[in-house]
Design an enzyme around this catalytic site. Structure first.
Site, PDB file in Angstrom:
ATOM      1  N   HIS A  70       0.863  -1.186   0.000  1.00 53.16           N
ATOM      2  CA  HIS A  70       0.000   0.000   0.000  1.00 53.16           C
ATOM      3  C   HIS A  70       0.895   1.230   0.000  1.00 53.16           C
ATOM      4  O   HIS A  70       2.128   1.112  -0.037  1.00 53.16           O
ATOM      5  CB  HIS A  70      -0.964  -0.032   1.194  1.00 53.16           C
ATOM      6  CG  HIS A  70      -0.279  -0.279   2.524  1.00 53.16           C
ATOM      7  ND1 HIS A  70       0.620   0.608   3.070  1.00 53.16           N
ATOM      8  CD2 HIS A  70      -0.347  -1.329   3.384  1.00 53.16           C
ATOM      9  CE1 HIS A  70       1.050   0.143   4.227  1.00 53.16           C
ATOM     10  NE2 HIS A  70       0.489  -1.051   4.431  1.00 53.16           N
ATOM     11  N   HIS A 124       4.036   1.323   2.243  1.00 53.25           N
ATOM     12  CA  HIS A 124       5.212   0.642   1.690  1.00 53.25           C
ATOM     13  C   HIS A 124       5.839   1.489   0.583  1.00 53.25           C
ATOM     14  O   HIS A 124       7.063   1.619   0.496  1.00 53.25           O
ATOM     15  CB  HIS A 124       4.818  -0.703   1.080  1.00 53.25           C
ATOM     16  CG  HIS A 124       4.229  -1.687   2.048  1.00 53.25           C
ATOM     17  ND1 HIS A 124       2.913  -2.056   2.007  1.00 53.25           N
ATOM     18  CD2 HIS A 124       4.787  -2.397   3.060  1.00 53.25           C
ATOM     19  CE1 HIS A 124       2.674  -2.956   2.955  1.00 53.25           C
ATOM     20  NE2 HIS A 124       3.787  -3.171   3.621  1.00 53.25           N
ATOM     21  N   GLN A 159       9.401  -2.277  16.255  1.00 55.60           N
ATOM     22  CA  GLN A 159      10.265  -2.972  15.287  1.00 55.60           C
ATOM     23  C   GLN A 159      11.484  -2.106  14.957  1.00 55.60           C
ATOM     24  O   GLN A 159      12.607  -2.612  14.859  1.00 55.60           O
ATOM     25  CB  GLN A 159       9.449  -3.261  14.029  1.00 55.60           C
ATOM     26  CG  GLN A 159      10.241  -3.764  12.859  1.00 55.60           C
ATOM     27  CD  GLN A 159       9.330  -4.254  11.744  1.00 55.60           C
ATOM     28  OE1 GLN A 159       8.698  -5.286  11.859  1.00 55.60           O
ATOM     29  NE2 GLN A 159       9.245  -3.506  10.670  1.00 55.60           N
ATOM     30  N   SER A 165      -1.581  -3.462   5.869  1.00 57.65           N
ATOM     31  CA  SER A 165      -2.103  -4.562   5.037  1.00 57.65           C
ATOM     32  C   SER A 165      -3.293  -5.210   5.730  1.00 57.65           C
ATOM     33  O   SER A 165      -4.188  -5.743   5.085  1.00 57.65           O
ATOM     34  CB  SER A 165      -1.013  -5.605   4.796  1.00 57.65           C
ATOM     35  OG  SER A 165       0.128  -4.996   4.240  1.00 57.65           O
TER      36      SER A 165
END
Ligand code: AMP
Length: 284
Positions: A34, A37, A156, A189
């Site tokens: 999407h 990204h 992350q 996502s």
């Protein structure tokens, strides 16, 4: 654009580019691409000579009862989007090649003690071990000069930066801002799982973060007070189950009591069965 599945071929091509003096940028993804990204891809295009995008739904970062099997996969569509962005390499390896079966059952993991158990790591045991391991593998295969990650996955980012530092990996980490829908929902996502009603309810994450920002802007520096006030938004949305709402140090992910330095406000919640995350950074 070249589509690559072989680990050996990816490494050879990347090395060949580097020996010719090219700076290699890597964007690791799990596909179902999407605009979030694509923002990383654009940043990579701007900052590197050769861009590789990896697409790999990494089984080791999913828990046994999570959505690995039904995670959206659409390699053809993803490749079309990446072709439009003039990406050089799409690396989409097979799971059997990334994780070959080992008869003895022995396995190597990259585990960040402490960090791995915070935020999403608390409710998704083993998640960050899977993330760190696959990213280390991708770094070893592509050998990028620079790798691009989204602030959307703030924990992350902390894990990857720490791994690179602790293991002396020769790669620069670039973090790109969160891309949102016009109503504030962070692109993911997993938004594809949401029913129209859930899509509306999902806005509570962004609304809560905005409330935290407002309290901070008005001068509140007590993290517990901000969390207490902000969490109230979820009381009105019983179909949304809060997993965590925390204010932490963005590097160590340790809770912060008083916001007198850059602080991460991070939220995770289940909207129906879909687990969504979002965050903002408060900058005193
Ligand atoms: P994923 O495919 O979900 O593993 O994401 C691949 C990369 O895209 C990660 O570095 C994510 O943080 C990043 N990303 C995902 N969603 C967004 C978003 N809405 N804005 C910016 N980056 C994102």
């Amino acid at each position: 654009m070249r589509r690559i599945t072989s680990i050996h071929e990816m490494r050879e091509l990347s090395r060949r580019c580097r020996t010719q003096g090219a700076r290699i940028g890597l964007v690791p993804t799990m596909g179902a691409l999407h605009e979030g990204h694509l923002s990383l891809v654009r940043a990579a295009k701007a900052k590197s000579d050769v861009v590789a995008v990896s697409i790999f739904v990494n089984p080791t970062q999913f828990g046994p009862n999570e959505d690995f099997a039904r995670y959206p996969r659409n390699l053809e569509k993803d490749c079309e989007l990446l072709q439009e962005q003039k990406v050089d390499f799409v690396f989409a390896p097979a799971a059997e090649d990334m994780y070959p079966k080992e008869e003895s059952g022995s396995v190597t993991w990259v585990n960040l003690e402490g960090l791995s158990d915070r935020l999403c790591g608390k409710s998704r045991p083993g998640h960050f071990r899977g993330v760190a391991t696959i990213v280390a593998k991708l770094f070893n295969i592509v050998e990028p000069d620079i790798a691009f990650f989204g602030q959307k996955d703030a924990a992350q980012v902390a894990v990857i930066k720490r791994m690179v530092r602790d293991l002396n990996m020769p790669v620069e980490i670039e973090v790109c801002p969160i891309v949102r829908e016009s109503d504030g929902l962070a692109l993911s996502s997993r938004n594809a799982y949401l029913s129209p009603d859930e899509r509306k309810m999902a806005l509570v994450l962004h609304a809560a973060l905005q409330r935290a920002q407002k309290l901070f802007d008005e001068g509140e520096r007590d993290a517990a007070k901000i969390v207490h006030e902000t969490k109230k938004a979820f009381v009105w949305q019983p179909a949304v189950k809060l997993d965590y709402f925390e204010i932490v140090d963005p590097d160590t992910l340790e809770p912060i009591a008083t916001i007198n330095k850059r602080s991460l406000v991070a939220v995770a919640a289940f909207v129906g069965n879909t687990r969504l995350i979002d965050n903002i950074l408060l900058e005193p």
